[in-house]
Motif scaffolding. Structure first.
Motif, mmCIF file in Angstrom:
data_model
loop_
_atom_site.group_PDB
_atom_site.id
_atom_site.type_symbol
_atom_site.label_atom_id
_atom_site.label_comp_id
_atom_site.label_asym_id
_atom_site.label_seq_id
_atom_site.Cartn_x
_atom_site.Cartn_y
_atom_site.Cartn_z
ATOM 1 N N GLY A 44 43.454 27.334 0.906
ATOM 2 C CA GLY A 44 42.869 28.125 1.845
ATOM 3 C C GLY A 44 41.429 28.019 1.794
ATOM 4 O O GLY A 44 40.845 27.422 0.724
ATOM 5 N N LEU A 45 40.761 28.581 2.889
ATOM 6 C CA LEU A 45 39.391 28.685 2.862
ATOM 7 C C LEU A 45 38.841 29.658 1.694
ATOM 8 O O LEU A 45 39.209 30.881 1.892
ATOM 9 C CB LEU A 45 38.784 29.047 4.080
ATOM 10 C CG LEU A 45 39.103 27.955 5.186
ATOM 11 C CD1 LEU A 45 38.642 28.547 6.600
ATOM 12 C CD2 LEU A 45 38.293 26.933 4.897
ATOM 13 N N PRO A 46 38.079 29.530 0.738
ATOM 14 C CA PRO A 46 37.631 30.329 -0.085
ATOM 15 C C PRO A 46 36.539 31.283 0.357
ATOM 16 O O PRO A 46 35.839 31.158 1.315
ATOM 17 C CB PRO A 46 36.813 29.277 -1.407
ATOM 18 C CG PRO A 46 36.559 28.247 -0.372
ATOM 19 C CD PRO A 46 37.469 28.084 0.634
ATOM 20 N N ASN A 47 36.630 32.590 -0.336
ATOM 21 C CA ASN A 47 35.707 33.725 0.068
ATOM 22 C C ASN A 47 34.131 33.413 -0.290
ATOM 23 O O ASN A 47 33.429 33.910 0.500
ATOM 24 C CB ASN A 47 36.022 34.780 -0.831
ATOM 25 C CG ASN A 47 37.316 35.476 -0.336
ATOM 26 O OD1 ASN A 47 37.863 35.419 0.745
ATOM 27 N ND2 ASN A 47 38.072 36.028 -1.420
ATOM 28 N N LYS A 48 34.006 32.229 -1.087
ATOM 29 C CA LYS A 48 32.679 31.996 -1.193
ATOM 30 C C LYS A 48 31.946 31.056 -0.242
ATOM 31 O O LYS A 48 30.713 31.203 -0.312
ATOM 32 C CB LYS A 48 32.586 30.984 -2.373
ATOM 33 C CG LYS A 48 32.828 31.713 -3.786
ATOM 34 C CD LYS A 48 32.651 30.618 -4.995
ATOM 35 C CE LYS A 48 32.820 31.591 -6.442
ATOM 36 N NZ LYS A 48 32.338 30.419 -7.558
ATOM 37 N N LEU A 49 32.847 30.735 0.941
ATOM 38 C CA LEU A 49 31.988 30.110 1.901
ATOM 39 C C LEU A 49 31.168 31.392 2.504
ATOM 40 O O LEU A 49 30.078 31.051 3.282
ATOM 41 C CB LEU A 49 33.102 29.905 3.095
ATOM 42 C CG LEU A 49 33.877 28.479 2.753
ATOM 43 C CD1 LEU A 49 34.891 28.196 3.729
ATOM 44 C CD2 LEU A 49 32.846 27.518 3.110
ATOM 45 N N ALA A 50 31.294 32.565 2.448
ATOM 46 C CA ALA A 50 30.415 33.530 2.859
ATOM 47 C C ALA A 50 29.139 33.620 2.265
ATOM 48 O O ALA A 50 28.148 34.249 2.934
ATOM 49 C CB ALA A 50 31.306 35.026 3.028
ATOM 50 N N ASN A 51 28.950 32.941 1.412
ATOM 51 C CA ASN A 51 27.778 33.017 0.514
ATOM 52 C C ASN A 51 26.910 31.936 1.140
ATOM 53 O O ASN A 51 25.716 32.029 0.829
ATOM 54 C CB ASN A 51 28.031 32.686 -0.792
ATOM 55 C CG ASN A 51 28.877 33.939 -1.658
ATOM 56 O OD1 ASN A 51 28.881 34.964 -1.314
ATOM 57 N ND2 ASN A 51 29.419 33.572 -2.798
ATOM 58 N N LEU A 52 27.241 30.940 1.971
ATOM 59 C CA LEU A 52 26.450 30.029 2.447
ATOM 60 C C LEU A 52 25.857 30.396 3.609
ATOM 61 O O LEU A 52 26.186 30.272 4.743
ATOM 62 C CB LEU A 52 27.576 28.650 2.950
ATOM 63 C CG LEU A 52 28.279 28.060 1.719
ATOM 64 C CD1 LEU A 52 29.062 26.877 2.202
ATOM 65 C CD2 LEU A 52 27.524 27.737 0.482
ATOM 66 N N THR A 53 25.047 31.276 3.583
ATOM 67 C CA THR A 53 24.312 31.876 4.546
ATOM 68 C C THR A 53 23.659 30.944 5.887
ATOM 69 O O THR A 53 23.232 31.522 6.683
ATOM 70 C CB THR A 53 23.335 32.934 4.108
ATOM 71 O OG1 THR A 53 22.470 32.303 3.342
ATOM 72 C CG2 THR A 53 23.916 34.219 3.379
ATOM 73 N N ASN A 54 23.223 30.100 5.296
ATOM 74 C CA ASN A 54 22.480 29.012 6.362
ATOM 75 C C ASN A 54 23.544 27.952 7.016
ATOM 76 O O ASN A 54 22.937 27.331 7.993
ATOM 77 C CB ASN A 54 21.609 27.963 5.388
ATOM 78 C CG ASN A 54 20.465 28.634 4.924
ATOM 79 O OD1 ASN A 54 19.567 29.429 5.796
ATOM 80 N ND2 ASN A 54 20.203 28.822 3.876
ATOM 81 N N LEU A 55 24.977 28.281 6.764
ATOM 82 C CA LEU A 55 25.847 27.300 7.342
ATOM 83 C C LEU A 55 26.094 27.542 8.871
ATOM 84 O O LEU A 55 26.100 28.625 9.273
ATOM 85 C CB LEU A 55 27.237 27.549 6.764
ATOM 86 C CG LEU A 55 28.120 26.436 7.138
ATOM 87 C CD1 LEU A 55 27.674 25.066 6.327
ATOM 88 C CD2 LEU A 55 29.589 26.777 6.324
ATOM 89 N N GLU A 56 26.030 26.476 9.769
ATOM 90 C CA GLU A 56 26.035 26.662 10.961
ATOM 91 C C GLU A 56 27.187 26.064 11.613
ATOM 92 O O GLU A 56 27.878 26.484 12.509
ATOM 93 C CB GLU A 56 24.824 25.841 11.684
ATOM 94 C CG GLU A 56 23.468 26.700 11.412
ATOM 95 C CD GLU A 56 22.168 25.987 12.072
ATOM 96 O OE1 GLU A 56 22.447 24.866 12.551
ATOM 97 O OE2 GLU A 56 21.202 26.525 11.648
ATOM 98 N N ILE A 57 27.434 24.689 10.941
ATOM 99 C CA ILE A 57 28.794 23.804 11.379
ATOM 100 C C ILE A 57 29.912 23.752 10.225
ATOM 101 O O ILE A 57 29.188 23.229 9.332
ATOM 102 C CB ILE A 57 28.398 22.636 12.000
ATOM 103 C CG1 ILE A 57 27.491 22.855 13.386
ATOM 104 C CG2 ILE A 57 29.622 21.821 12.459
ATOM 105 C CD1 ILE A 57 26.829 21.613 13.865
ATOM 106 N N LEU A 58 30.924 24.116 10.454
ATOM 107 C CA LEU A 58 32.102 24.018 9.370
ATOM 108 C C LEU A 58 33.259 23.202 9.930
ATOM 109 O O LEU A 58 33.849 23.663 10.913
ATOM 110 C CB LEU A 58 32.404 25.281 8.626
ATOM 111 C CG LEU A 58 33.761 25.018 7.713
ATOM 112 C CD1 LEU A 58 33.376 23.912 6.733
ATOM 113 C CD2 LEU A 58 34.055 26.211 7.155
#
Length: 253
Positions: free
Chosen positions: A239-253
């Protein structure tokens, strides 16, 4: 006062012309002349017709070769950019390029290059941009690429590379753009890439990569500058990890 201003203007004008003369007629380093003339023998007709004479930087009569940019270093001129893209260049990656030790830009995209990138690529310590996308390059990436400490832009997409993505890419501390999509890479994406503090764009889509997405984000504080992340069309699991929320500059996934 007018005569003084005119005299000063003429002195500055003559000085500028002398500087221009000095730059224009400095000798080209024999190492670079030899390397580019080796390349000239291997490349397609389009370059042969535009690379006139023996001096790639120009000799005062003939102009510099198309796609070649030179700069004066000390008493000599050296090749700092080689931009020969969309020229129908065929055959193996020219190993002589790795003798151009002052290169900052190597752009040979959209040609028909085959074979591997030679490990000697690691000699080009001043390289900032390496663009080899849209060729037919093969085999594994040499780990020596990880020694290009100034590399900021790495474009290797739309080739036939295979094997694992070398973890040595994590040594490229200046890297901002990493394009490796549309190849045949296998194995896991090295989590060590997350330590690249300046990486803004990572595209590893359309390969044969495996492993869990969570593993890519296992390093604390990973990918602090990442804005665009493409992992589509692989064999990633979980699944998608919770740590993705830490990528505060992420615009496109």
């Amino acid at each position: 006062m007018a005569n003084l201003s005119l005299s000063l203007y003429l002195i500055l004008r003559i000085y500028a012309l002398l500087l221009l003369f000095n730059v224009s007629f400095a000798k080209t380093l024999k190492r670079d002349m030899k390397a580019l003339n080796e390349i000239k023998k291997l490349v397609g007709w389009r370059l042969v017709y535009s690379w006139v004479g023996d001096d790639p930087c120009g000799d005062g009569v003939l102009p510099p070769w198309s796609g070649v940019t030179c700069s004066k270093v000390g008493d000599y001129r050296v090749v700092v950019k080689l931009e020969v893209y969309s020229m129908s260049i065929v055959g193996n990656f020219p190993k002589a390029i790795t003798k151009l030790l002052d290169l900052t830009v190597l752009d040979m995209h959209n040609n028909k290059l085959t074979g591997p990138i030679p490990p000697e690529i690691g000699r080009l310590k001043r390289l900032i941009t390496l663009n080899l996308r849209w060729n037919k390059l093969q085999q594994a990436l040499p780990p020596e690429i990880g020694g290009l400490k100034s590399l900021t832009y790495l474009y290797l997409s739309f080739n036939n590379f295979k094997g694992e993505i070398p973890k040595e890419l994590a040594n490229l501390h200046e890297l901002q753009y990493l394009h490796i999509q549309e190849n045949h890479f296998t194995g896991r994406i090295p989590a060590e890439l997350g330590t690249l503090q300046k990486l803004r764009h990572l595209d590893a889509g359309n390969n044969n990569l495996v492993g869990s997405i969570s593993n890519l984000f296992r390093i604390e504080g990973c990918f602090p500058a990442l804005r665009n992340l493409f992992l589509n069309n692989n064999y990633l699991t979980g699944g998608l990890p919770n740590k993705l929320a830490n990528l505060t500059n992420l615009e496109i996934l």
